[in-house]
Design a protein around this motif. Structure first.
Motif, PDB file in Angstrom:
ATOM      1  N   UNK A  82      -1.022  -9.575  12.720  1.00 21.20           N
ATOM      2  CA  UNK A  82      -0.832  -9.434  11.208  1.00 21.20           C
ATOM      3  C   UNK A  82      -2.273  -8.896  10.830  1.00 21.20           C
ATOM      4  N   UNK A  83      -3.477  -9.051  11.458  1.00 16.24           N
ATOM      5  CA  UNK A  83      -4.511  -8.379  11.025  1.00 16.24           C
ATOM      6  C   UNK A  83      -4.359  -7.131  10.995  1.00 16.24           C
ATOM      7  N   UNK A  84      -3.861  -6.593  12.221  1.00 19.51           N
ATOM      8  CA  UNK A  84      -3.826  -5.040  12.434  1.00 19.51           C
ATOM      9  C   UNK A  84      -2.611  -4.575  11.288  1.00 19.51           C
ATOM     10  N   UNK A  85      -1.630  -5.295  11.217  1.00 17.42           N
ATOM     11  CA  UNK A  85      -0.604  -4.884  10.339  1.00 17.42           C
ATOM     12  C   UNK A  85      -1.234  -4.663   8.960  1.00 17.42           C
ATOM     13  N   UNK A  86      -1.876  -5.691   8.339  1.00 14.84           N
ATOM     14  CA  UNK A  86      -2.552  -5.725   6.865  1.00 14.84           C
ATOM     15  C   UNK A  86      -3.553  -4.445   6.943  1.00 14.84           C
ATOM     16  N   UNK A  87      -4.289  -4.033   7.740  1.00 13.90           N
ATOM     17  CA  UNK A  87      -5.080  -2.813   7.823  1.00 13.90           C
ATOM     18  C   UNK A  87      -4.256  -1.690   7.792  1.00 13.90           C
TER      19      UNK A  87
ATOM     20  N   UNK B 191      -1.345  -1.455   6.591  1.00 14.16           N
ATOM     21  CA  UNK B 191      -0.542  -1.324   5.089  1.00 14.16           C
ATOM     22  C   UNK B 191      -1.848  -0.864   4.173  1.00 14.16           C
ATOM     23  N   UNK B 192      -2.948  -1.370   4.245  1.00  7.69           N
ATOM     24  CA  UNK B 192      -3.973  -0.912   3.423  1.00  7.69           C
ATOM     25  C   UNK B 192      -4.383   0.597   3.423  1.00  7.69           C
TER      26      UNK B 192
ATOM     27  N   UNK C  81       4.700   0.810   5.309  1.00  7.81           N
ATOM     28  CA  UNK C  81       4.873   0.474   3.899  1.00  7.81           C
ATOM     29  C   UNK C  81       5.133  -0.743   3.430  1.00  7.81           C
ATOM     30  N   UNK C  82       5.646  -1.728   4.641  1.00  2.61           N
ATOM     31  CA  UNK C  82       6.131  -3.030   4.294  1.00  2.61           C
ATOM     32  C   UNK C  82       5.992  -3.597   5.580  1.00  2.61           C
TER      33      UNK C  82
ATOM     34  N   UNK D   8       4.878  -8.358   2.962  1.00  2.00           N
ATOM     35  CA  UNK D   8       3.673  -7.544   2.013  1.00  2.00           C
ATOM     36  C   UNK D   8       4.168  -6.001   1.836  1.00  2.00           C
ATOM     37  N   UNK D   9       3.711  -5.615   0.776  1.00  2.00           N
ATOM     38  CA  UNK D   9       3.784  -4.103   0.531  1.00  2.00           C
ATOM     39  C   UNK D   9       2.636  -3.667  -0.237  1.00  2.00           C
ATOM     40  N   UNK D  10       2.465  -2.464  -0.297  1.00  3.38           N
ATOM     41  CA  UNK D  10       1.429  -1.700  -0.889  1.00  3.38           C
ATOM     42  C   UNK D  10       1.818  -1.691  -2.256  1.00  3.38           C
ATOM     43  N   UNK D  11       1.119  -2.019  -3.241  1.00  2.00           N
ATOM     44  CA  UNK D  11       1.508  -2.050  -4.658  1.00  2.00           C
ATOM     45  C   UNK D  11       1.980  -0.747  -5.347  1.00  2.00           C
TER      46      UNK D  11
END
Length: 175
Positions: free
Chosen positions: A5-10, A12-13, A18-19, A147-150
């Motif tokens: 998840x830490x890599x996925x969050x990065x 995404x950012x 995209x999701x 999670x998605x980018x807004x």
């Protein structure tokens, strides 16, 4: 893609994803990311049935001093929780193996190679593995969210798929 998840969050950012489904402990305070939580679970310690600790149902992390651990790699939230618990209990536990595969961790615990730390979001069905509820306070909770980018604009077909994911995920979390 399958990653921690830490890599996925990065990812995404920075627009590489995209999701994503994310596991997290602390609230994600990022103006670019929207996360909709759909589950929250405590963490447990996994031991083999042969381990003397298997006779118990609960355990404090400090009681695990000297135990060899099998954990997820650093890009997983579980590692963050493990480090927090170790630090809070003034311990430096031995980590003998790291994996990105949940089943690998469970199988190694079942074979008495070491003990593990998993959130209860993972359903452990191996009959040779016993889960011990952590009694530490404050108790870290593993949160799951979509999670998605807004600022991401999804195509109509992508939006339909995401809506189906939301229906299935958020409906099943209330069951």
């Amino acid at each position: 893609m399958e990653e921690g998840s830490l890599s996925a969050l990065k990812d995404l950012k920075y627009g590489k994803l995209d999701i994503s489904f994310l596991g997290y402990v602390d609230e994600i305070d990022d103006s670019e990311i929207q996360i909709d939580e759909f589950d929250r679970q405590p963490f447990s310690i996994l031991v083999t049935k042969q381990n003397p600790l298997a006779k118990r149902t609960t355990i404090a992390f400090r009681e695990l001093k000297g135990q060899p651990f099998i954990l997820f790699k650093n890009s997983f939230v579980h590692d963050q929780v493990f480090r927090t618990l170790a630090q809070a209990n003034h311990m430096r536990p031995a980590v003998i193996f790291r994996s990105i595969e949940t089943q690998s961790i469970i199988n190694l615990v079942a074979q008495d190679v070491g003990i593990g730390l998993l959130s209860n979001a993972v359903k452990v069905t191996n009959p040779n593995v016993v889960l011990l509820k952590l009694t530490d306070t404050p108790q870290p909770k593993f949160k799951l969210g979509l999670a998605t980018r807004k600022d991401t604009v999804f195509s109509p077909s992508q939006a339909k798929i995401i809506e189906k994911i939301r229906q299935v995920t958020f409906h099943s979390s209330k069951s």
